[in-house]
Design an enzyme around this catalytic site. Structure first.
Site, mmCIF file in Angstrom:
data_model
loop_
_atom_site.group_PDB
_atom_site.id
_atom_site.type_symbol
_atom_site.label_atom_id
_atom_site.label_comp_id
_atom_site.label_asym_id
_atom_site.label_seq_id
_atom_site.Cartn_x
_atom_site.Cartn_y
_atom_site.Cartn_z
ATOM 1 N N GLY A 209 0.835 -1.209 0.000
ATOM 2 C CA GLY A 209 0.000 0.000 0.000
ATOM 3 C C GLY A 209 0.860 1.245 0.000
ATOM 4 N N ASN A 210 0.276 2.382 0.311
ATOM 5 C CA ASN A 210 1.048 3.622 0.437
ATOM 6 C C ASN A 210 0.373 4.515 1.481
ATOM 7 O OD1 ASN A 210 -0.875 5.502 -0.956
ATOM 8 N ND2 ASN A 210 -0.500 4.088 -2.649
ATOM 9 N N HIS A 211 1.008 5.662 1.753
ATOM 10 C CA HIS A 211 0.555 6.490 2.881
ATOM 11 C C HIS A 211 -0.585 7.440 2.546
ATOM 12 C CE1 HIS A 211 3.530 5.126 5.658
ATOM 13 N NE2 HIS A 211 4.523 5.398 4.822
#
Ligand code: CTP
Length: 403
Positions: A209-211
């Site tokens: 995923g990412n932030h």
């Protein structure tokens, strides 16, 4: 025109014209508006809180602390729940304090924390009104997006005749009604907004995923909706509540986001892709949880489909297509290349070098580039204000398409 369910906060400052607000409150209540009156300490010298409390059917607030009940009058809540804040009469002193962010009474604290539109109706003697400092303060307030209810011409309390009289209650009512019933620039338009991260499954319990928090995209969905568009928000996994009157379609992976966006694209007039879509996804998703073994684990990744590029190829002349770019070097050049490559009308550039800009925070600093190469730099603002800027650029583009 009924004002049913409209929460209107009226802030009265210390002018003889304060007496006119009693009639205004009556008129607003007759139109079924919920009216909350705030007064500066000086305003109470000109009209009693009891008169206004009786007419508005609510207690009038003037201090941060209610002396009778010992409770705190929360200015943030007053501003948050309002559909409109009207400062009337706005004296030269209150105008100046509003223009420069002073905060020495409840009215000013409410003004500074209000997220709703603000109208101000000045009242003062004609020389005070025409003084360059007052005129500059008015211009400053207009630049902030506040709406002026211009003073009228006539006999003033001082005996002088000229401009500076508070607009009559009937006229203020009419302007409030026009404001609530104004045609919205994006009425009848459909918008598609993508937001948040994507999660690319590795196995049944893990993902890449990412932030991205989704805050920017959610704020854009809300800003477009408030300009009258019917908005579909295609959202990756976030913890955010759905903005009011926005229809939300949840997805998890880049593949699902592509499918959802492709489905809504053809019927959308406005498309804003603010999601942080994974560029790569695991080549294979393990059907069982991957067990720990000796040595390193390598996961082969394959490229995802670039959703924005896919949509850019199908874009028609009536659509407004907006993409985002997050760059760390050669920012303007990279963003301009992306705008051309993806066939966009606008690209919103977030620079990682700007303090306060980025994924998780509540502020952002953007530069918007259009397809003609025009560049607009914006200051660091709350994500909701940034979203309002983006939405008005889109509304202007749609306006130009339709004219
Ligand atoms: N985007 C997309 N689909 C992808 C990747 C990105 O629709 N698979 C969109 C984003 O929503 C954003 C824009 O493309 O509006 C730019 O994303 P960004 O990651 O900055 O650019 P990339 O084209 O992926 O280029 P690079 O990562 O090389 O900078």
């Amino acid at each position: 025109m009924s004002l049913k369910d409209k929460n209107i906060v009226i802030g009265i400052s210390g002018s003889i014209a304060a007496y006119k607000i009693a009639s205004l409150v009556r008129l607003l209540v007759k139109e079924e508006a919920c009216v909350q009156v705030l007064m500066t300490p000086d305003a109470k010298e000109f009209i009693t809180p009891l008169t206004l409390a009786t007419l508005s059917k609510r207690p009038v607030f003037s201090d941060y602390i209610d002396r009778h009940t010992g409770t705190w009058n929360n200015h943030v809540e007053l501003g948050l729940n309002a559909d409109l804040l009207l400062v009337a009469p706005a004296t030269a002193n209150t105008l100046s304090k509003m223009a420069y962010g002073s905060c020495d009474n409840l009215l000013l604290a409410t003004y500074l924390s209000a997220r709703c539109p603000v109208m101000f109706a000045p009242a003062m003697d004609l020389d005070m009104w025409f003084h360059p400092s007052t005129q500059e303060n008015v211009k400053r307030l207009l630049r902030f997006g506040n709406i002026l209810i211009a003073p009228g011409n006539g006999e003033l309390a001082s005996g002088l005749v000229g401009e500076g009289r508070l607009a009559e209650p009937e006229e203020i009512l009419q302007q409030i009604q026009q404001f609530f019933y104004r045609p919205l620039p994006l009425a009848g338009k459909k918008a598609l907004v993508s937001a948040g991260p994507t999660h690319e499954a590795i196995d049944p319990v893990r993902f890449i995923g990412n932030h991205s928090s989704g805050k920017m995209g959610y704020a854009i969905a809300s800003a477009l909706q408030s300009l009258g568009a019917s908005v579909t928000l295609v959202s990756g996994p976030t913890h955010l509540p759905t903005p009011q009157k926005v229809s939300r379609h949840d997805v998890t992976s880049a593949q699902e986001m592509l499918a959802a966006c492709s489905m809504y694209f053809d019927v959308s007039d406005i498309i804003v892709m603010s999601a942080a879509v994974a560029d790569y996804t695991p080549l294979k998703v393990a059907s069982q949880k991957i067990k720990k073994k000796d040595g390193n684990l390598e996961i082969a990744l394959k490229k995802t489909t670039d959703i924005l590029t896919t949509l850019g190829k199908k874009k028609t002349a009536n659509q407004t297509l907006v993409g985002f770019a997050l760059e760390t070097e050669n920012e303007l050049q990279n963003a301009q290349d992306k705008l051309k490559r993806k066939n966009l009308d606008y690209i919103v550039l977030n620079s990682m070098q700007d303090e306060g800009a980025g994924f998780a925070g509540d502020t952002n600093k953007i530069t918007v580039i259009d397809s003609k190469g025009q560049i607009q730099h914006f200051e660091l603002k709350s994500k909701q204000k940034v979203a309002d800027d983006i939405a008005s650029i889109i509304a202007a583009h749609q306006g130009a398409i339709n004219s």
